[in-house]
Structure formats: structure tokens, C-alpha cells
Design an enzyme around this catalytic site. Structure first.
Site, PDB file in Angstrom:
ATOM      1  N   TYR A  18      30.572 -14.842   5.317  1.00 20.31           N
ATOM      2  CA  TYR A  18      29.286 -14.395   5.883  1.00 20.31           C
ATOM      3  C   TYR A  18      29.368 -14.253   7.412  1.00 20.31           C
ATOM      4  O   TYR A  18      28.952 -13.249   7.979  1.00 20.31           O
ATOM      5  CB  TYR A  18      28.215 -15.407   5.481  1.00 20.31           C
ATOM      6  CG  TYR A  18      26.809 -15.120   5.936  1.00 20.31           C
ATOM      7  CD1 TYR A  18      26.072 -14.089   5.371  1.00 20.31           C
ATOM      8  CD2 TYR A  18      26.201 -15.903   6.918  1.00 20.31           C
ATOM      9  CE1 TYR A  18      24.763 -13.843   5.770  1.00 20.31           C
ATOM     10  CE2 TYR A  18      24.900 -15.670   7.320  1.00 20.31           C
ATOM     11  CZ  TYR A  18      24.178 -14.645   6.747  1.00 20.31           C
ATOM     12  OH  TYR A  18      22.881 -14.409   7.146  1.00 20.31           O
ATOM     13  N   SER A  46      23.340 -12.372  12.363  1.00 18.63           N
ATOM     14  CA  SER A  46      22.986 -13.797  12.282  1.00 18.63           C
ATOM     15  C   SER A  46      23.648 -14.515  13.445  1.00 18.63           C
ATOM     16  O   SER A  46      24.729 -14.101  13.893  1.00 18.63           O
ATOM     17  CB  SER A  46      23.502 -14.400  10.974  1.00 18.63           C
ATOM     18  OG  SER A  46      23.428 -15.816  11.037  1.00 18.63           O
ATOM     19  N   GLY A  93       0.800  -1.236   0.000  1.00 19.87           N
ATOM     20  CA  GLY A  93       0.000   0.000   0.000  1.00 19.87           C
ATOM     21  C   GLY A  93       0.823   1.273   0.000  1.00 19.87           C
ATOM     22  O   GLY A  93       2.053   1.253  -0.107  1.00 19.87           O
ATOM     23  N   ASN A 104      30.520 -20.705  11.215  1.00 11.31           N
ATOM     24  CA  ASN A 104      29.895 -21.810  10.476  1.00 11.31           C
ATOM     25  C   ASN A 104      30.822 -22.265   9.358  1.00 11.31           C
ATOM     26  O   ASN A 104      31.280 -21.426   8.574  1.00 11.31           O
ATOM     27  CB  ASN A 104      28.547 -21.355   9.901  1.00 11.31           C
ATOM     28  CG  ASN A 104      27.659 -22.510   9.520  1.00 11.31           C
ATOM     29  OD1 ASN A 104      27.855 -23.639   9.993  1.00 11.31           O
ATOM     30  ND2 ASN A 104      26.684 -22.255   8.676  1.00 11.31           N
ATOM     31  N   ALA A 115      31.420 -11.205   8.314  1.00 11.68           N
ATOM     32  CA  ALA A 115      30.687  -9.959   8.060  1.00 11.68           C
ATOM     33  C   ALA A 115      29.611  -9.749   9.128  1.00 11.68           C
ATOM     34  O   ALA A 115      29.414  -8.639   9.623  1.00 11.68           O
ATOM     35  CB  ALA A 115      30.060  -9.987   6.669  1.00 11.68           C
ATOM     36  N   LYS A 116      28.912 -10.833   9.498  1.00 12.00           N
ATOM     37  CA  LYS A 116      27.856 -10.701  10.510  1.00 12.00           C
ATOM     38  C   LYS A 116      28.446 -10.439  11.888  1.00 12.00           C
ATOM     39  O   LYS A 116      27.853  -9.722  12.703  1.00 12.00           O
ATOM     40  CB  LYS A 116      26.978 -11.954  10.517  1.00 12.00           C
ATOM     41  CG  LYS A 116      26.121 -12.125   9.254  1.00 12.00           C
ATOM     42  CD  LYS A 116      25.206 -10.953   9.007  1.00 12.00           C
ATOM     43  CE  LYS A 116      24.091 -11.248   8.018  1.00 12.00           C
ATOM     44  NZ  LYS A 116      23.337 -10.029   7.667  1.00 12.00           N
TER      45      LYS A 116
HETATM   46  P1  NDP Z   1      16.341 -12.709   1.250  1.00  8.81           P
HETATM   47  O1  NDP Z   1      17.348 -13.201   0.272  1.00  8.81           O
HETATM   48  O2  NDP Z   1      14.988 -13.307   1.254  1.00  8.81           O
HETATM   49  O3  NDP Z   1      16.205 -11.132   1.118  1.00  8.81           O
HETATM   50  C1  NDP Z   1      17.343 -10.328   1.065  1.00  8.81           C
HETATM   51  C2  NDP Z   1      16.938  -8.913   0.732  1.00  8.81           C
HETATM   52  O4  NDP Z   1      18.138  -8.115   0.637  1.00  8.81           O
HETATM   53  C3  NDP Z   1      16.233  -8.787  -0.596  1.00  8.81           C
HETATM   54  O5  NDP Z   1      15.186  -7.856  -0.487  1.00  8.81           O
HETATM   55  C4  NDP Z   1      17.313  -8.259  -1.533  1.00  8.81           C
HETATM   56  O6  NDP Z   1      16.716  -7.531  -2.592  1.00  8.81           O
HETATM   57  C5  NDP Z   1      18.114  -7.388  -0.578  1.00  8.81           C
HETATM   58  N1  NDP Z   1      19.495  -7.148  -1.032  1.00  8.81           N
HETATM   59  C6  NDP Z   1      20.457  -8.065  -1.255  1.00  8.81           C
HETATM   60  N2  NDP Z   1      21.575  -7.454  -1.689  1.00  8.81           N
HETATM   61  C7  NDP Z   1      21.295  -6.120  -1.747  1.00  8.81           C
HETATM   62  C8  NDP Z   1      22.031  -4.980  -2.130  1.00  8.81           C
HETATM   63  N3  NDP Z   1      23.306  -5.060  -2.542  1.00  8.81           N
HETATM   64  N4  NDP Z   1      21.433  -3.777  -2.083  1.00  8.81           N
HETATM   65  C9  NDP Z   1      20.158  -3.666  -1.655  1.00  8.81           C
HETATM   66  N5  NDP Z   1      19.410  -4.707  -1.268  1.00  8.81           N
HETATM   67  C10 NDP Z   1      19.970  -5.919  -1.318  1.00  8.81           C
HETATM   68  O7  NDP Z   1      17.055 -12.887   2.676  1.00  8.81           O
HETATM   69  P2  NDP Z   1      16.456 -13.043   4.153  1.00  8.81           P
HETATM   70  O8  NDP Z   1      15.164 -12.357   4.264  1.00  8.81           O
HETATM   71  O9  NDP Z   1      16.562 -14.457   4.540  1.00  8.81           O
HETATM   72  O10 NDP Z   1      17.569 -12.270   4.985  1.00  8.81           O
HETATM   73  C11 NDP Z   1      17.374 -10.971   5.518  1.00  8.81           C
HETATM   74  C12 NDP Z   1      18.502 -10.713   6.499  1.00  8.81           C
HETATM   75  O11 NDP Z   1      18.453 -11.678   7.556  1.00  8.81           O
HETATM   76  C13 NDP Z   1      19.882 -10.836   5.871  1.00  8.81           C
HETATM   77  O12 NDP Z   1      20.745  -9.857   6.408  1.00  8.81           O
HETATM   78  C14 NDP Z   1      20.334 -12.221   6.309  1.00  8.81           C
HETATM   79  O13 NDP Z   1      21.736 -12.335   6.342  1.00  8.81           O
HETATM   80  C15 NDP Z   1      19.710 -12.310   7.694  1.00  8.81           C
HETATM   81  N6  NDP Z   1      19.526 -13.674   8.192  1.00  8.81           N
HETATM   82  C16 NDP Z   1      18.605 -14.528   7.612  1.00  8.81           C
HETATM   83  C17 NDP Z   1      18.422 -15.802   8.128  1.00  8.81           C
HETATM   84  C18 NDP Z   1      17.411 -16.740   7.585  1.00  8.81           C
HETATM   85  O14 NDP Z   1      17.243 -17.822   8.160  1.00  8.81           O
HETATM   86  N7  NDP Z   1      16.716 -16.426   6.511  1.00  8.81           N
HETATM   87  C19 NDP Z   1      19.220 -16.280   9.267  1.00  8.81           C
HETATM   88  C20 NDP Z   1      20.147 -15.321   9.775  1.00  8.81           C
HETATM   89  C21 NDP Z   1      20.283 -14.063   9.259  1.00  8.81           C
HETATM   90  P3  NDP Z   1      17.365  -7.420  -4.065  1.00  8.81           P
HETATM   91  O15 NDP Z   1      17.839  -8.785  -4.413  1.00  8.81           O
HETATM   92  O16 NDP Z   1      16.267  -6.884  -4.880  1.00  8.81           O
HETATM   93  O17 NDP Z   1      18.478  -6.429  -3.924  1.00  8.81           O
END
Ligand code: NDP
Length: 245
Positions: free
Chosen positions: A152, A139, A51, A146, A155-156
């Protein structure tokens, strides 16, 4: 449930996975949220779904000039920024001996340097307001390490140090900085993991299941809200008890 009425915020990677749910919950509580990500098609779809209070901007967080220009224009339009969520994240797993410079740099520039660029871009406005909340999505592997994720996990882990340092720097201006360390959530980032690895993770989770995206979004909203007004510099594990000590 209306604790974000009138609040303006920015989230990176709010078009997919965890970030999209955080955006959805913030908007449901009254916030106007600017979503920054690379994929414009997903961005448009997110705007349609969430929205008028969801505004997408095409930004690659690894591009400092693009981040600065976009955030400057948001602040110029809105005259303020109440919160920032550094959520954009990527993985490029490999064993260390096979890991390339490109894999190392790609993961660092998105997960860590992107947060640096975005935080710097909102800092001046938040300091002037003497108010703000920043949330970094790290993370649990930044805490435990890991195998296959040296880039990764480093960085985290860096993002955890960043969170605590900035919390100390910004606290005198009433800007709170916290992080969430997610355990395991099913998103695009984790969908490709081999089933046997998922089974192994499941066995390590005391609550016996993966988290839902609503559960993590709830915690994000809490930490960004005034209800968490005395919490800063904290890393909150949202992991079903995986990292219990
Ligand atoms: P997704 O891959 O589902 O989403 C990642 C998001 O980041 C997307 O919207 C992507 O959009 C965006 N993104 C990636 N690179 C860039 C960039 N260079 N510039 C702008 N946007 C960017 O990941 P998750 O939702 O799983 O992860 C979200 C966060 O949570 C991350 O930081 C991840 O490391 C962390 N995390 C996730 C876990 C899990 O179990 N899923 C566990 C631990 C940590 P687009 O590609 O359009 O740029």
C-alpha cells in the site's frame, strides 16, 4: 458555495467513505458527478441519497477496457469533463515475508494502475478543452512508509510520483494535477484496525483527534476549484499535523 455549477466530473470510489463525502460536497456546490465503483448496490444507494446530479456507473478501475469505455461514454454524453478524482483505494496488509504476489498486485492495480487508466481516459478531452483538474488521493504512509503495508505504501508513493509527473506533462494545457495525503479518517478501510493501533495514531496527531470526512471533502473541493487555479503538482497532507516537518 456555487463554484461547481455547470461542471461535470468523475470520481472513483465515490460510493463509500472519503469518496462519498467528496461527491456530496461537489454536488452541494453545483457539480454533476459520475461515480465509478464495483458494488452496484452501494452505487444505487448513493444515487438515491445524493440526488439527480449523482450518476453511478459500475466500474472496476483495475479493468482498463471497462474504464476507457465508461469514461468515453460519459464524455460523449456530456461533451466535456472538468475534473477527475482518483480516490478508489484498497489495503491488504501483511508483513513482507508473508506478502503474496496477489496481495501486492491487488493493491497496486487498484491504487496506482487504476489512477493511470482513469487519467489516461480523461486526458484527451481535458487537453482539447485546455482546462481540467485532477485530484489523486494518496496517503501519508506513501511518504512515511508503514510496517505491514509495503504494498500500500509503495502504491501510494507511486501515486505521488504519478501526480507530479502528470502535473508537469499537462500544465501547458491548463490542466492542474494535485494530491491529498490523508492521515487518519474513520471509514470502512480503517474500521478493522486494532484499538491499540488507533490509540497509538491518536497520540501522534498534534490536533489530538481523527479527521472528519467533511474536513477532507472541503480540501478536495478547494483543490478542484478555480480558487486553486495557481496550484499544481502539490501533495497536501490533511492529517491533523501528523507529518509536520
Ligand atoms: P473505503 O473503503 O471506505 O472506500 C473505498 C472506495 O473505493 C469504495 O467506494 C470502493 O467501492 C472503491 N473501490 C475499491 N476498489 C475499487 C475498484 N477496483 N474499482 C472501483 N472502485 C473501487 O475507503 P476510504 O474512503 O477510507 O479511502 C478512500 C481513499 O483514501 C483511498 O484511496 C484510501 O487509500 C485513501 N486513504 C484513506 C485513509 C483513511 O483514513 N480512511 C487514510 C489515507 C488514505 P467498491 O467496493 O464498490 O468498488
Amino acid at each position: 458555495m456555487n463554484d461547481f455549477v455547470g461542471k461535470i466530473g468523475i470520481i472513483t470510489g465515490g460510493t463509500k467513505g472519503i469518496g462519498k463525502f467528496i461527491t456530496k460536497h461537489l454536488i452541494a456546490r453545483g457539480a454533476k458527478v459520475y461515480v465509478l465503483a464495483r458494488d452496484a448496490e452501494a452505487g444505487k444507494k448513493t444515487e438515491q441519497e445524493l440526488g439527480a446530479n449523482c450518476i453511478f456507473r459500475t466500474v472496476d478501475v483495475t479493468n482498463g477496457a471497462q474504464v476507457q469505455a465508461t469514461i468515453d461514454s460519459i464524455i460523449e454524453t456530456e461533451k466535456r469533463v472538468d475534473f477527475l478524482v482518483n480516490n478508489a483505494g484498497v489495503t491488504q496488509d501483511n508483513l513482507l515475508l508473508r506478502m503474496t504476489d496477489e496481495q501486492w498486485d491487488f493493491v497496486f492495480s487498484t491504487n496506482l494502475k487504476g489512477a493511470f487508466y482513469c487519467t489516461k481516459a480523461v486526458a484527451r478531452a481535458m487537453m482539447k478543452q485546455r482546462a481540467g483538474a485532477i485530484l489523486n488521493i494518496t496517503s501519508i504512509v506513501g511518504i512515511t512508509g508503514n510496517a505491514g503495508q509495503a504494498n500500500y505504501a509503495s502504491a501510494k508513493a507511486g501515486l505521488i510520483g504519478f501526480t507530479k509527473s502528470i502535473a508537469r506533462e499537462f500544465s501547458s494545457r491548463n490542466i492542474r494535477v494535485n494530491a491529498i495525503a490523508p492521515g487518519f479518517f474513520e471509514t470502512q478501510l480503517t474500521v478493522g484496525l486494532p484499538p491499540e493501533l488507533k490509540e497509538r495514531y491518536l497520540k501522534e496527531i498534534p490536533l489530538g483527534r481523527f479527521g472528519t470526512l467533511d474536513e477532507i471533502a472541503e480540501v478536495a473541493c478547494f483543490l478542484l476549484s478555480e480558487r486553486a487555479s495557481y496550484i499544481t503538482g502539490q501533495i497536501l497532507n490533511v492529517d491533523g499535523g501528523m507529518l509536520m516537518r
